[in-house]
Design an enzyme around this catalytic site. Structure first.
Site, PDB file in Angstrom:
ATOM      1  N   LYS A 116       0.840  -1.197   0.000  1.00  0.00           N
ATOM      2  CA  LYS A 116       0.000   0.000   0.000  1.00  0.00           C
ATOM      3  C   LYS A 116       0.875   1.248   0.000  1.00  0.00           C
ATOM      4  O   LYS A 116       1.867   1.334   0.726  1.00  0.00           O
ATOM      5  CB  LYS A 116      -0.917  -0.003   1.219  1.00  0.00           C
ATOM      6  N   SER A 191      -9.254   3.395   1.883  1.00  0.00           N
ATOM      7  CA  SER A 191      -8.116   3.872   1.109  1.00  0.00           C
ATOM      8  C   SER A 191      -7.280   2.754   0.479  1.00  0.00           C
ATOM      9  O   SER A 191      -6.358   3.025  -0.280  1.00  0.00           O
ATOM     10  CB  SER A 191      -7.210   4.733   1.993  1.00  0.00           C
ATOM     11  N   SER A 215     -10.772   1.419   5.768  1.00  0.00           N
ATOM     12  CA  SER A 215      -9.912   1.323   4.599  1.00  0.00           C
ATOM     13  C   SER A 215      -9.547  -0.093   4.188  1.00  0.00           C
ATOM     14  O   SER A 215      -9.100  -0.320   3.066  1.00  0.00           O
ATOM     15  CB  SER A 215      -8.622   2.123   4.823  1.00  0.00           C
TER      16      SER A 215
END
Length: 517
Positions: A116, A191, A215
């Site tokens: 990520k 996210s 997220s």
């Protein structure tokens, strides 16, 4: 492509992988090298077995995933800052050389992996989706990244995120917009949107992420995969500028199957002296059997919190239908009620989010040149932080304690409680965030994700599982399975049972994967 029967000659299938050396040798003789589709169709646990048994090489695994990346990533923008293919193949070859000598780096040996883009990753651009950090290349890994690297993962790049991971729609001015795996005209969530899409489209066998306001949960629900927000301290964070105050966000895994998710969690979890709240439990417990008899267990369905949460038509109906999987494994399902108002929980979360996020971004904000590059939602968080008083933070901390105790009262009656993963289905990618839901105005960029914040505030282990497809565009939504504090393994076990009772999850295939390689 993935609907072929497991007995197809020469294929690397789960049945062949688990059948033992004789079956493996026969498969090798009939099909070598492995077909790309076969490699991509293996779950992460089965892929690890195949690599360790030398049924497939790390170079074959990397070649297959790079081909999928080349075909689909230009359309979906899931993976960014890609490492040069030549470098990746060299690393895969080194993994093969180690395997030939009987040296395996760890459970992720030879796995292509996209970290990520919020997690510092040595030698790979880490931008957080912000033009301020467009050219930032860390010289060291964060703790969770180092653990994945040490476990044998080969980092192919980063997975795309919203700017500073703010919001559940993964767009930013550095790389653009990540698109939903099931319909590229719609949002992927965030996210960890890039990770969820890369996973759903089999560009990677596993995905990592982090979670404050859903997220790891919202993008999992929107892309028909699994995401796990562990108990706070299960996956420690380091380095950190505030090891005592920042107890909201946590790293965690995503996968296409619960047992694969548990595999990655076993790598990410474990104590570290730099994180005083890290849990001492042995993470090896997560790679044992997830089988468990749930007959007589109880599920509390929280729904829309008695109408307090605005939800798009179809969300509650789709999620309610999915609850039948719990009944199929012998559990009872009842409507439940948190003994705390949604309004109080929202105000608590809003205050503590200002305090957490604003303090992270204040240095950028105080530099006028950098502030000009910050998106409005980031400025909103900092200015909310600057307006806080000490009394407000103290009252919110007390409010957080009340949320935790409210969940505890529910666990006196229920083994787990369940909520939707979002209040809307995926929306068009051109839309920044939903301004209203079912006629009710949303007063902030994250109000439409309010449903994820109660378990965050309580620090509870929460597993996002696919719930089905619905709404006018027939797009995915998920359920949050919330367990008692530190009951991470039990949450994974009930999630595994839910998955086994929901065969449609693995049978559903995004249109983008129906075309031949």
């Amino acid at each position: 492509m993935r609907d072929k029967p497991e007995h197809t000659r020469g294929r690397l299938t789960r049945r062949t992988v688990l059948a033992g050396p004789a079956a493996i040798a026969a498969a090798k003789a009939m099909a070598r090298p492995a077909a790309a589709g076969d490699v991509l169709d293996l779950g992460a646990t089965d892929l690890a077995v195949a690599i360790r048994r030398k049924q497939v090489s790390s170079r074959e695994v990397m070649t297959a995933h790079l081909a999928r990346f080349d075909r689909l990533n230009p359309r979906f923008t899931a993976i960014v800052s890609q490492v040069r293919p030549e470098q990746l193949m060299e690393t895969a070859a080194a993994c093969d050389a180690d395997a030939a000598a009987g040296r395996f780096r760890g459970p992720l040996h030879g796995f292509p992996h996209a970290v990520k883009d919020t997690a510092p990753t040595r030698g790979i651009r880490t931008t957080q989706g912000s033009p301020i950090l467009r050219d930032a290349i860390p010289t060291a890994d964060s703790l969770v990244v180092a653990r994945m690297r040490d476990a044998g993962a080969i980092f192919v790049g980063k997975s795309n995120v919203p700017e500073f991971a703010l919001g559940s729609h993964s767009f930013n001015p550095v790389f653009g917009t990540t698109r939903n795996a099931w319909n590229p005209g719609y949002a992927a969530g965030g996210s960890t949107g890039g990770g969820a899409v890369a996973l759903a489209l089999h560009m990677v066998p596993l995905a990592d992420g982090s979670d404050f306001g859903g997220s790891l949960r919202n993008p999992a629900g929107w892309n028909n995969v699994f995401g796990f927000r562990p108990s706070f301290g299960r996956v420690p964070s380091a380095p950190s500028s505030d090891v005592f105050g920042q107890t909201f966000a946590t790293s965690g895994p995503m996968a296409r199957h619960v047992r694969d998710l548990a595999l990655l969690l076993s790598v990410q979890a474990g104590p570290d002296p730099r994180a005083p709240f890290s849990l001492p439990d042995d993470p090896a417990s997560f790679v044992g059997s997830l089988e468990r008899d749930w007959r007589g267990g109880r599920i509390g369905w929280l729904g829309d919190l008695q109408g307090a949460l605005a939800t798009e038509p179809g969300i509650i109906e789709t999620c309610t239908k999915a609850l039948s999987a719990f009944r199929a494994i012998g559990m009872t399902v009842e409507e439940a009620r948190l003994p705390l108002s949604a309004a109080e929980m929202w105000q608590t979360a809003l205050t503590l989010r200002f305090w957490s996020v604003g303090s992270d971004l204040i240095d950028f904000y105080q530099d006028p040149a950098k502030r000009a590059l910050m998106k409005p939602e980031a400025i909103y968080e900092v200015e909310g932080y600057l307006a806080l008083t000490g009394r407000q933070v103290a009252e919110a901390s007390q409010g957080r304690s009340r949320i935790y105790q409210a969940f505890r009262t529910l666990f006196d009656r229920y083994d787990f409680v369940v909520l939707p993963t979002a209040q809307v289905f995926p929306f068009p990618v051109e839309q920044r965030w939903p301004k209203e839901i079912a006629g009710r105005s949303m007063d902030s960029y994250h109000r439409w994700m309010e449903v994820t914040l109660p378990p965050t505030m309580a620090g509870l282990p929460t597993l996002a599982v696919p719930a089905g497809f619905g709404g006018p565009r027939n797009l995915p939504i998920g359920l949050q399975i919330i367990g008692p504090n530190h009951a991470d393994l039990a949450v994974l076990q009930v999630g595994h049972a839910y998955e086994q009772a929901s065969p449609w999850i693995g049978q559903a295939i995004p249109d983008a994967l129906r075309l031949p390689e």
